[in-house]
Design an enzyme around this catalytic site. Structure first.
Site, PDB file in Angstrom:
ATOM      1  CD1 TRP A  30     -45.704   8.425  26.612  1.00 52.60           C
ATOM      2  CD2 TRP A  30     -43.586   8.210  27.578  1.00 52.60           C
ATOM      3  NE1 TRP A  30     -45.348   7.240  27.241  1.00 52.60           N
ATOM      4  CE2 TRP A  30     -44.362   7.106  27.882  1.00 52.60           C
ATOM      5  CE3 TRP A  30     -42.463   8.068  28.047  1.00 52.60           C
ATOM      6  CZ2 TRP A  30     -44.022   5.905  28.669  1.00 52.60           C
ATOM      7  CZ3 TRP A  30     -41.925   7.105  28.950  1.00 52.60           C
ATOM      8  CH2 TRP A  30     -42.695   6.197  29.057  1.00 52.60           C
ATOM      9  CD  GLU A  51     -37.795   9.951  35.348  1.00 55.20           C
ATOM     10  OE1 GLU A  51     -38.497   9.505  36.555  1.00 55.20           O
ATOM     11  OE2 GLU A  51     -38.591   9.662  34.293  1.00 55.20           O
ATOM     12  NE  ARG A  54     -38.131  10.132  40.778  1.00 55.00           N
ATOM     13  CZ  ARG A  54     -37.801   8.796  40.709  1.00 55.00           C
ATOM     14  NH1 ARG A  54     -37.277   8.056  41.538  1.00 55.00           N
ATOM     15  NH2 ARG A  54     -38.172   8.059  39.656  1.00 55.00           N
ATOM     16  CG  ASP A 110     -43.552   9.517  37.125  1.00 49.50           C
ATOM     17  OD1 ASP A 110     -43.823  10.678  36.902  1.00 49.50           O
ATOM     18  OD2 ASP A 110     -42.614   8.722  36.940  1.00 49.50           O
ATOM     19  NE  ARG A 139     -44.480   4.883  39.365  1.00 49.19           N
ATOM     20  CZ  ARG A 139     -43.983   4.680  38.141  1.00 49.19           C
ATOM     21  NH1 ARG A 139     -43.005   5.748  37.772  1.00 49.19           N
ATOM     22  NH2 ARG A 139     -44.359   4.086  37.031  1.00 49.19           N
ATOM     23  CG  HIS A 150     -43.577  10.056  32.661  1.00 45.89           C
ATOM     24  ND1 HIS A 150     -43.225   9.977  31.460  1.00 45.89           N
ATOM     25  CD2 HIS A 150     -42.507   9.201  33.449  1.00 45.89           C
ATOM     26  CE1 HIS A 150     -42.318   9.063  31.392  1.00 45.89           C
ATOM     27  NE2 HIS A 150     -41.675   8.674  32.573  1.00 45.89           N
ATOM     28  CD  GLU A 201     -38.076   4.673  40.014  1.00 41.79           C
ATOM     29  OE1 GLU A 201     -37.337   5.510  39.743  1.00 41.79           O
ATOM     30  OE2 GLU A 201     -39.218   4.312  39.107  1.00 41.79           O
TER      31      GLU A 201
HETATM   32  C1  CS2 Z   1     -40.044   6.576  35.223  1.00 46.44           C
HETATM   33  C2  CS2 Z   1     -39.325   6.016  34.555  1.00 46.44           C
HETATM   34  O1  CS2 Z   1     -39.321   5.379  37.038  1.00 46.44           O
HETATM   35  C3  CS2 Z   1     -39.712   6.390  36.729  1.00 46.44           C
HETATM   36  O2  CS2 Z   1     -40.215   7.105  37.427  1.00 46.44           O
HETATM   37  O3  CS2 Z   1     -40.275   8.024  35.154  1.00 46.44           O
HETATM   38  O4  CS2 Z   1     -39.900   4.706  34.288  1.00 46.44           O
HETATM   39  C4  CS2 Z   1     -39.043   6.384  32.964  1.00 46.44           C
HETATM   40  O5  CS2 Z   1     -39.989   6.522  32.285  1.00 46.44           O
HETATM   41  C5  CS2 Z   1     -37.934   5.641  32.178  1.00 46.44           C
HETATM   42  O6  CS2 Z   1     -36.830   5.778  33.138  1.00 46.44           O
HETATM   43  C6  CS2 Z   1     -37.569   6.226  30.588  1.00 46.44           C
HETATM   44  O7  CS2 Z   1     -36.659   5.471  30.313  1.00 46.44           O
HETATM   45 MG    MG Z   2     -40.689   9.149  36.665  1.00 52.91          MG
END
Ligand code: CS2
Ligand code: MG
Length: 412
Positions: free
Chosen positions: A412, A272, A293, A220, A147, A222, A349
């Site tokens: 964020w 996620e 995810r 990512d 990544r 985000h 991941e």
């Molecule tokens: C992230 C995470 O791993 C990822 O893809 O988006 O690091 C995420 O920011 C954290 O799990 C938040 O706790």
């Molecule tokens: Mg992520």
């Protein structure tokens, strides 16, 4: 196998982890991960005050029935706190069942569908030079998929790049402090979408020129983009052949993905922050994503995430289970057992936990040549050293948040 003890253990060996430990009258012990980064104590209370008392006296072998009871009897269902708490119970029960059967959990799920799990790590740098060094360091560690996150001109901080002093930068892969920051208030970061959209394709072009066409690359976003911005990004990254573009829009609006899909063939990964199969219903049915995810820890455990992935498999959608360091080694092991067993595994991941975390959670999973394996210990194969855990009391920590230049709060 009657449960006679349910303990919630909070430990902070570099970052906070919530673990449920169940013990049966005939001596079986199972552990499950209920860590919810930045909201850990809400899960602790849910488990300690509302779930643990209900488990005492119940039959540990009834995993599905316990899941349905906890989910439906609360009446108030879904949501990250509820689903992390149920996940902790579910994992602990699978751990117990495996130990009672003398088998690793993946055997109970149908056995191995592959030899190991391809995993990706996180390379990042403020500049392209730093990023290239980080990619090389990951390759030396055996990562075969990477990544890529990078600084954006004009921004002080950016998601995916450790900004805090306690980051163990010396070996470049220990991420336990990233991105959660200890303290009483979340750290403020800045964001500028136009600058990001202009910059990212230049980074991927540079990475492809330096590392060639073979290396699988992920990115990512985000949750920071609108649908049309995400469509622009997906399209501008097409020449660089990404393995996936992750969380391009805020995940709760599933329809947004339709617009993104109409404009780009860059594969999409999402989920996620989802916690149930219903969060995925539309995007799986309409084939709006390519990878699921979710973490086992945030999606109701092995039992529920398996249902999501079985549903996804009908559409050739694969797993890409979340594996940041805020998922404990117990949650990571659960992901590995599930990933080894299902047919539609995609990628895992894998951010490596710190030595401190590893001293609390003894693992039997292994990492070699870019592949993970959950190991062959009965159950999940992770043990919690309670004495060691006791050395690291909970410390308040929050994820950062974003403000735009004019002061507006941004995702964020
Ligand atoms: C992230 C995470 O791993 C990822 O893809 O988006 O690091 C995420 O920011 C954290 O799990 C938040 O706790
Ligand atoms: Mg992520």
């Amino acid at each position: 196998m009657i449960i006679d003890k349910a303990e919630v253990i909070v430990t902070s060996p570099g970052r906070n982890f919530v673990t449920l430990r169940l013990t049966t009258a005939d001596g079986h012990v199972g552990i499950g991960d209920g860590t919810l980064n930045g909201r850990e104590l809400a899960v602790v209370s849910y488990l300690r005050d509302h779930v643990a008392p209900l488990l005492i006296g119940s039959d540990a072998s009834r995993i599905e029935d316990t899941w349905q009871f906890l989910y439906r009897s609360a009446y108030w269902r879904r949501g990250p706190v509820t689903m992390a708490a149920i996940a902790a119970v579910d994992m602990a029960l699978w751990d117990i069942k495996g130990k009672a059967a003398g088998m690793p959990v993946y055997q109970l799920l149908g056995g191995a569908s592959r030899n190991g799990l391809m995993a990706y790590g996180h390379a990042s740098g403020k500049t392209n030079e730093e990023l290239f060094d980080s990619i090389r360091a990951h390759q030396e560690l055996g990562y075969r998929s990477i990544r890529v996150q990078t600084g954006v001109p004009g921004l002080k901080s950016i998601y995916g790049i450790a900004s805090n002093a306690t980051f163990e930068a010396n070996d470049g892969v220990r991420y336990d402090h990233e991105p959660a920051q200890r303290g009483a208030f979340p750290a403020e970061e800045d964001w500028d979408t136009r600058s990001y959209l202009r910059h990212i394709p230049t980074v991927f072009e540079a990475v492809r020129n330096e590392f060639g066409p073979e290396l699988p690359l992920l990115h990512d976003a985000h949750h920071r983009l609108t649908p049309i911005q995400a469509a622009q990004l997906g399209k501008s990254l097409e020449p660089y052949d990404l393995f996936w573009l992750e969380d391009c829009t805020p995940a709760e609006n599933q329809e947004a993905l339709r617009l993104v899909r109409q404009h780009t063939t860059t594969p999409l990964a999402i989920g996620e922050i989802f916690n149930t199969v219903w969060d995925y219903q539309q995007i799986i049915r309409e084939q709006l994503i390519d990878y699921v995810r979710s973490a086992v820890t945030h999606t109701g455990g092995i039992s529920h995430l398996k249902k999501v992935l079985d549903y996804a498999s009908q559409y050739q959608i694969k797993s890409g289970m979340h594996g940041p360091t805020d998922v404990s080694p117990v949650g990571m092991a659960a992901a590995m057992h599930l990933g080894l067993a299902i047919h539609n595994f995609g990628i895992q991941e894998y951010m490596q936990h710190s030595a401190q975390t590893d001293s609390v959670f003894k693992q039997s999973y292994s990492w070699s040549n870019g592949f993970l394996h959950p190991g062959n210990e009965p159950g999940l194969g992770v043990t919690l050293d309670v004495d060691e855990a006791g050395k690291y009391p909970y410390e308040q920590a929050y994820l950062p948040f974003n403000r735009l230049a004019d002061g507006t709060v941004h995702d964020w």
